[in-house]
Write an enzyme that holds these catalytic residues in place. Sequence first.
Site, short mmCIF file in Angstrom:
data_model
loop_
_atom_site.label_atom_id
_atom_site.label_comp_id
_atom_site.label_asym_id
_atom_site.label_seq_id
_atom_site.Cartn_x
_atom_site.Cartn_y
_atom_site.Cartn_z
N TYR A 144 -6.98 -0.23 -3.23
CA TYR A 144 -6.86 -0.53 -4.66
C TYR A 144 -6.41 -1.97 -4.82
O TYR A 144 -5.42 -2.39 -4.21
CB TYR A 144 -5.85 0.41 -5.32
CG TYR A 144 -5.62 0.14 -6.79
CD1 TYR A 144 -6.59 0.46 -7.73
CD2 TYR A 144 -4.42 -0.42 -7.23
CE1 TYR A 144 -6.39 0.22 -9.09
CE2 TYR A 144 -4.21 -0.67 -8.58
CZ TYR A 144 -5.19 -0.34 -9.50
OH TYR A 144 -4.98 -0.59 -10.83
N ASP A 239 -5.17 -8.50 0.66
CA ASP A 239 -4.36 -8.12 -0.50
C ASP A 239 -3.00 -7.67 0.02
O ASP A 239 -2.85 -6.56 0.50
CB ASP A 239 -5.06 -7.00 -1.27
CG ASP A 239 -4.28 -6.55 -2.49
OD1 ASP A 239 -3.10 -6.92 -2.62
OD2 ASP A 239 -4.85 -5.81 -3.32
N LYS A 267 4.56 -8.43 -6.97
CA LYS A 267 5.89 -8.36 -7.58
C LYS A 267 7.03 -8.81 -6.67
O LYS A 267 8.09 -9.21 -7.16
CB LYS A 267 6.13 -6.92 -8.04
CG LYS A 267 5.15 -6.46 -9.11
CD LYS A 267 5.26 -4.98 -9.39
CE LYS A 267 4.71 -4.12 -8.28
NZ LYS A 267 3.25 -4.19 -8.14
#
Length: 432
Positions: A144, A239, A267
């Site tokens: 994802y 990623d 984050k």
Amino acid sequence: MNISTSQGLFEKAQKFIPGGVNSPVRAFRAVGGSPVFIKSAKGPYVYDEDGNEYIELINSWGPMILGHAHELIQKAVSDAIQNSFSFGAPTRREVEIAELIVSMMPSVEKVRMVNSGTEATMSAIRVARGFTGRDKIIKFEGCYHGHGDSFLIAAGSGAITHGSPDSPGVTKGVANDTLTAPYNDLEAVQRLVDGNKNQIAALILEPVVGNMGCVLPEDGFLQGLRKICDEEGIVLIFDEVMTGFRLAKGGAQERFGITPDLTTLGKIIGGGMPVGAYGGRAEIMNWVSPLGPVYQAGTLSGNPIAMAAGLTMLTYLNEHPEVYTQLETSGNKLTTGFKNSVTKLGLDYTVNHIGSMYTLFFTNQKVTDFPSAKSSDLPAFGRYFHSMLNQGIYMGPSQFESMFLSTALEDSHINRIIEANEIALKEALSLS
């Protein structure tokens, strides 16, 4: 456990917010029931609106490496707020955190700040397309990369078939430019490349998957991808929104010794504040506007509050390598305890683990890709989840999520999680 306040908030939320939540996994749809609404968190604990205390295994989906509301990061945010919330103009900390990221992350020579992991991955793909002059990308089933159109594509009937949209609103044109392969399958990737010669701009993956549960790359997989991309002029994108600065100071790429061309971050570089970044080889990043022709912008990119939190977080991680030793020790102890309980109960469930990431899969298959992850017993996992929650252990409400540990977890917390896990397994499977 009383969660009546949370239940009331959820009922009210559904009147004003689609599904009652602002991100789908929060709705507890995969496990049943209604979500608990969190009021506060500190260290290894979160507290809900009914006053219940939980040991935390989500850590805001990864970034709370040091636990919640770490004193140094709290102070950095508090100090930064005194100077206003946003400027929409350059600040000193943007330069300082960029320099620090470049020094810590092996592949990154230049970096651009954005506001989320999704924004980072969307931008990285656009830059790769601009740099190569090609349109197509390869992604992997079960990885994802945010909710950008290019990433919401399911696999077709074969390794070389084009994807089909996995969400309404994703066009067939986007799907035609997105090729999918099974994770850990180099032969499938090579077939895609051979069938689309000189058309593939980028290959993007989570080097350790966290979004179908924790799934590790098999020996030689990442090395093989690097070789294919080198031979075919394809931009290799890692990623590392979840793994960056968590699996090692330099992320998964440091841990596995593979250098991608571009890296996306999330984050963690904001200490848990909303932020993201993408970076990599200067040759590629120089294509980004205003230096190059590939346009990407953001009014709030490099937000001073997020930069203050992130700079403090990354500085601490950079100066305290013992953080990674502690996370490794905690991960080993917890998953060893889980495996011992699985064996004790006569089960053959799979526990995947690396560093401070883990998933207990309710399947007897070795989990190496999305099909094997989907072989898990989802109703049993739902019962397990609620048993853990009732025992005060706050987990991700899906079988297909990695859990994350923090340095705030002490041995007493680990022991309590292990004990709760064994009880939850018994309850989920009606074992005596």
